[in-house]
Design a protein around this motif. Structure first.
Motif, PDB file in Angstrom:
ATOM      1  N   MET A 750       3.207  26.629   6.588  1.00 29.94           N
ATOM      2  CA  MET A 750       2.414  27.490   5.911  1.00 29.94           C
ATOM      3  C   MET A 750       2.746  27.672   4.269  1.00 29.94           C
ATOM      4  O   MET A 750       1.998  27.707   3.437  1.00 29.94           O
ATOM      5  CB  MET A 750       2.338  29.009   6.445  1.00 29.94           C
ATOM      6  N   ARG A 751       4.289  27.848   4.162  1.00 31.75           N
ATOM      7  CA  ARG A 751       4.749  27.602   2.788  1.00 31.75           C
ATOM      8  C   ARG A 751       4.298  26.431   2.036  1.00 31.75           C
ATOM      9  O   ARG A 751       3.943  26.652   0.897  1.00 31.75           O
ATOM     10  CB  ARG A 751       6.217  27.789   2.664  1.00 31.75           C
ATOM     11  N   GLU A 752       4.350  25.309   2.684  1.00 32.45           N
ATOM     12  CA  GLU A 752       3.848  23.932   2.108  1.00 32.45           C
ATOM     13  C   GLU A 752       2.318  24.255   1.780  1.00 32.45           C
ATOM     14  O   GLU A 752       1.915  23.654   0.600  1.00 32.45           O
ATOM     15  CB  GLU A 752       4.326  22.880   3.097  1.00 32.45           C
ATOM     16  N   ASN A 753       1.597  24.570   2.560  1.00 33.75           N
ATOM     17  CA  ASN A 753       0.488  24.632   2.318  1.00 33.75           C
ATOM     18  C   ASN A 753      -0.159  25.637   1.382  1.00 33.75           C
ATOM     19  O   ASN A 753      -1.334  25.392   0.660  1.00 33.75           O
ATOM     20  CB  ASN A 753      -0.559  24.934   3.737  1.00 33.75           C
ATOM     21  N   LEU A 754       0.585  26.535   1.423  1.00 32.70           N
ATOM     22  CA  LEU A 754       0.387  27.730   0.233  1.00 32.70           C
ATOM     23  C   LEU A 754       0.350  27.123  -1.214  1.00 32.70           C
ATOM     24  O   LEU A 754      -0.453  27.551  -2.199  1.00 32.70           O
ATOM     25  CB  LEU A 754       1.287  29.024   0.114  1.00 32.70           C
ATOM     26  N   ARG A 755       1.271  26.065  -1.422  1.00 35.99           N
ATOM     27  CA  ARG A 755       1.332  25.270  -2.622  1.00 35.99           C
ATOM     28  C   ARG A 755       0.413  24.309  -2.913  1.00 35.99           C
ATOM     29  O   ARG A 755       0.003  23.945  -3.877  1.00 35.99           O
ATOM     30  CB  ARG A 755       2.827  24.783  -2.718  1.00 35.99           C
TER      31      ARG A 755
END
Length: 860
Positions: A750-755
């Protein structure tokens, strides 16, 4: 990340070879180990008592009796000091921890203060401590009235010294039994832990440890009637006391309090036989004792001389003639065994204080062998299932993962051997569990590789990116498990610590084998074979791309979660947990009938007259095996171990005691507190780590989902009535670590996709991340379940209650990672939206339009 210099390659395989050599002694016989060269490692793992049999006993110095003895000594010292000072006094008496007296002439107060100074001056607490301790404080409440009080630090000082002296006495007594490698350690201020592996007579060990062995020789009062004093028709004259013999029934003897000769003057004690061929104990005094013994016997010819051991008269023979040679003989109602045991006690010396047994755990050698066989079978079957699954799921990459898994287990065994750690039955479970969890790192890497390949990268680029992108996720996931293991080790006890050690070592070896050894093998394969395609397995659990709308069902999932949580909490409040003796105190006995079948009804009937309160007797495993439970008994408060000794006497003729656990109320309360602190401490430490690594919304989501998992597991334990003990705490903490591991993997994506997708609505982004990680979640869950199912069916009856909650925990953990951890980010507005529900862009964002769910692979 696929380049390895020569020195790195050498270092990697040096570590692997060192692990193999260190683990090798565990696969050899003792004769083969003895024939190894001196430079080779020769130390196998230490097996716990639950695997090889033996006894664990926790002793505690009786603080009250030691304080009473010290107070009596203080009163005698005060009396002598006042006599030497020529002071007239009255009302000399002791109470609690004080000694009070009043001077007849208050003008003598200054002289009395001077006389009492040697008693009240501080004493040195030792060279290493580098300080002094005030044992006795003096006060004058009124003119001419003195009060001497034992200080808390003085009592603790005496207590500490008593433990230090007792350890040496206990060590000598245990060594006399001829056992191999006993472990005797101090625990805290006033406790001693004794662990004797392979001991087949724990009752004899307890008998040796339970006796103070203070031997004294005293004259018998023949002028007054002991029977009259015992009947209460007469009082014991001053300077005498009434004692009883060891006969059955015992008879009273009136002996003088003055000790003529003590056991401190003994130099040797050996069992032997009298002229009448009766077992006796032959003793020899040192020069001072021989001189004193000779003088006493010379001056008291034709008088009875009582031989007293721990306030019981062993015998009281007449002194027919002076005994001047420094040798004597103790006779009594001895058997060969009791004469030998008394010799052991006298040679080892007397304990400086009374030691009470507050915890006992005994496992018979037969049960230990059964546990080893069950653990080995479960390990082999679990290995076959996990290896076969990985091979079928990933083909050649699965072969590499299995090789890494093999060396992973070898390194764990090698580290356990090198550290001298003790392998317990839960420790075997920890190793088998590590096998299931270790493949998770390989699954993370392989799914990432497949995903990068489907995105259009070349084989080499996909492999390199797979290892690179999986690195942080693997580290975060394993660090949470390591934190749980460390907290469990420092706050846990006994078998739980063994489980924590293997889990912690498993985390370390998993990181090494996944990120270093596996990477080297894949790099070598790429370099030598130049593959045109990434290998795949023979089946696919899920399609490459799933589009399950998890967030659309979040409200329903939350409703179900709330209902189940309330049911669990209500069941806990109404029924409570089926607490084991670890937390309630009491006794658990696993017995095996000598006949073909155990008679449960007869056991209940036999114990009803002995045990107060409810006695639970149930079949356990086979028809010959029974499990007996009962709570803390009032009789144990007066005589420690009285209840278990009575049960042994009632059942020993027809049953063999396979396992015994006795936990006193003090220890059970401490274990309950330690277990509670363990769960809270582990969760808090892990949450702090997540907060630092991610955002506060992620930490809150992880807290809520983890709390859900704990509540669900407790609800399962309440409803199924499985026993809740120390291993249950280990199971809960393990599932907490596993669930957080799964949650962190999802959060990392999720953190990767938020960026990556800065304008995508948060619910869609969470759905995307969950679908991308779903294949990995299922694969890891299946490997975990395979390992756990093997333990349930083949790990033995003892381990089953430990594993069943973990199976439920795995399922609940997967559920919470999807339906709780994710939606919590929406409720706490991880991504801000405006009044229209549109995502608010940050200053550095670039506009992006029409972003739908990307066509990527399902892995990482």
């Amino acid at each position: 990340m696929l380049h390895f210099s020569r020195w790195k390659t050498i270092l990697i395989w040096f570590v692997v070879a060192l692990g193999v050599l260190t683990a090798l002694p565990n696969a050899l016989t003792q004769r083969q180990i003895d024939s190894l060269p001196s430079f080779m490692p020769s130390q196998p793992m230490t097996l716990g008592l639950d695997l090889q049999g033996g006894s664990y006993i926790l002793l505690q110095v009786d603080r009250d009796s030691m304080t009473a003895d010290r107070l009596q000594g203080l009163r005698d010292e005060v009396r002598v000091a006042l006599r030497n000072a020529g002071a007239a006094y009255t009302g000399l008496a002791d109470s609690g921890t004080t000694v009070d007296f009043r001077l007849r002439d208050p003008a003598q107060a200054a002289a009395v203060r001077q006389a009492l100074r040697p008693i009240t001056d501080p004493v040195s607490s030792g060279l290493l401590a580098g300080g002094s301790v005030t044992e006795v404080a003096v006060a004058e409440p009124q003119s001419g009235t003195f009060r001497l009080s034992l200080t808390e630090e003085g009592i603790n000082y005496r207590l500490s010294n008593a433990v230090a002296q007792s350890i040496e006495v206990v060590r000598r007594r245990v060594d006399e039994l001829g056992t191999t490698e006993p472990i005797i350690q101090r625990q805290g201020l006033d406790r001693i832990m004794v662990q004797v592996p392979g001991l087949d007579d724990p009752a004899r060990l307890k008998n040796l440890l339970n006796q103070t062995a203070q031997l004294t020789f005293r004259l018998v009062d023949v002028e007054n009637s002991a029977e009259a004093v015992a009947a209460g028709t007469a009082r014991a004259p001053a300077g005498t006391e009434l004692l009883y013999t060891t006969d059955n029934p015992p008879f009273p003897i009136l002996v003088q309090r003055q000790v003529m000769v003590s056991g401190e003057n003994l130099t040797d004690a050996q069992p032997g036989f009298s002229q009448q061929n009766q077992p006796v104990v032959n003793i020899r005094f040192d020069s001072r004792g021989a001189q004193r013994f000779g003088a006493v016997t010379q001056q008291n010819v034709n008088r009875p001389f009582a031989i007293v051991l721990d306030n019981q008269v062993l015998s009281a023979p007449n002194i027919n003639e002076p005994i001047l040679g420094g040798q004597a003989q103790i006779s009594g109602n001895f058997t060969v065994q009791s004469a030998n045991d008394l010799s052991v006690l006298l040679r080892a010396g007397a304990l400086p204080a009374t030691l009470d047994i507050i915890e006992e755990r005994t496992v018979g050698p037969g049960l230990g062998a059964d546990s080893i066989a069950a653990g080995q079978n479960a390990g082999i079957i679990a290995a076959i299932l996990v290896i076969g699954f990985m091979l079928a799921a990933y083909g050649f990459l699965g072969v590499i993962a299995n090789i890494a898994l093999f060396f992973n287990v070898v390194l764990i065994v090698g580290l356990l051997s090198f550290l001298g750690a003790t392998l317990t039955l839960p420790g075997i479970a920890g190793i088998v569990l590590t096998m299931g969890m270790a493949v998770d790192s390989n699954v993370l890497i392989y799914e990432r590789i497949l995903e990068e390949r489907k995105a259009g990268r070349s084989v080499v680029q996909s492999i390199d990116a797979g290892f690179h992108k999986a690195f942080s996720t693997i580290m975060d996931a394993n660090i949470t498990s390591l934190i749980a293991a460390l907290v469990l080790f420092f706050l846990g006890t006994g078998p739980v610590r063994g489980f924590a050690v293997t889990l912690a070592l498993g985390v370390i070896t998993t990181v090494f084998t996944a990120l270093t050894l596996t990477r080297w093998m894949v790099s070598y394969w790429v370099k030598k074979r130049r593959p045109k395609e990434v290998p795949t397995g023979w089946f696919t659990i899920l399609p490459n791309l799933t589009r399950i709308p998890f967030m659309a069902a979040r409200k329903v999932a939350f409703a179900v979660t709330i209902i189940l949580s309330l049911v669990s909490i209500g069941a806990f409040a109404g029924w409570g947990l089926n607490l084991g003796v670890d937390f309630t105190g009491g006794t658990v006995i696993e017995a095996r009938a000598n006949a073909e079948e155990a008679d449960v009804g007869q056991i209940r009937s036999d114990l009803a007259a002995i045990i107060e309160g409810d006695v639970q007797v149930q079949e356990f495993g086979g028809a010959r095996d029974v499990l007996i439970r009962f709570g803390v008994q009032p009789m144990d408060a007066e005589t420690p171990q009285a209840s278990i000794n009575a049960v042994r006497a009632a059942l020993s003729a027809d049953y063999e005691f396979q396992r015994v656990e006795v936990v006193g109320p003090t220890v059970s309360g401490e274990l309950a507190l330690a277990a509670t602190l363990g769960v809270i401490g582990a969760m808090f430490a892990i949450m702090v780590y997540i907060w630092l690594r991610f955002e506060w919304q992620f930490a809150i989501g992880a807290i809520v989902s983890t709390a859900h998992d704990v509540i669900m597991m407790i609800g399962f334990l309440v409803i199924t009535r499985l026993e809740f003990n120390l291993t249950s705490i280990a199971a809960i903490l393990t599932i907490v670590g596993y669930s957080l591991n799964d949650t962190i993997v999802v959060y990392d994506r999720m953190r990767e996709n938020l960026r990556k997708y800065k304008k995508m609505p948060l619910s869609e982004l969470i759905d995307l991340s969950l679908n991308e990680t779903l294949r990995r979640t299922i694969l890891t869950g299946v490997t975990m379940m395979l390992a756990l199912i093997a333990l349930v069916f083949f790990g033995g009856e003892v381990i089953r209650g430990f594993i069943l909650p973990m199976i439920v925990g795995v399922l609940v953990g997967v559920y919470s990672s999807v339906f709780i951890a994710g939606p919590m980010l929406i409720y706490f507005q991880l991504r801000k939206v405006n009044a229209k529900g549109e995502v608010i862009e940050e200053a550095d964002e670039k506009p992006s339009a029409n972003i739908a769910m990307p066509r990527t692979g399902a892995g990482r």
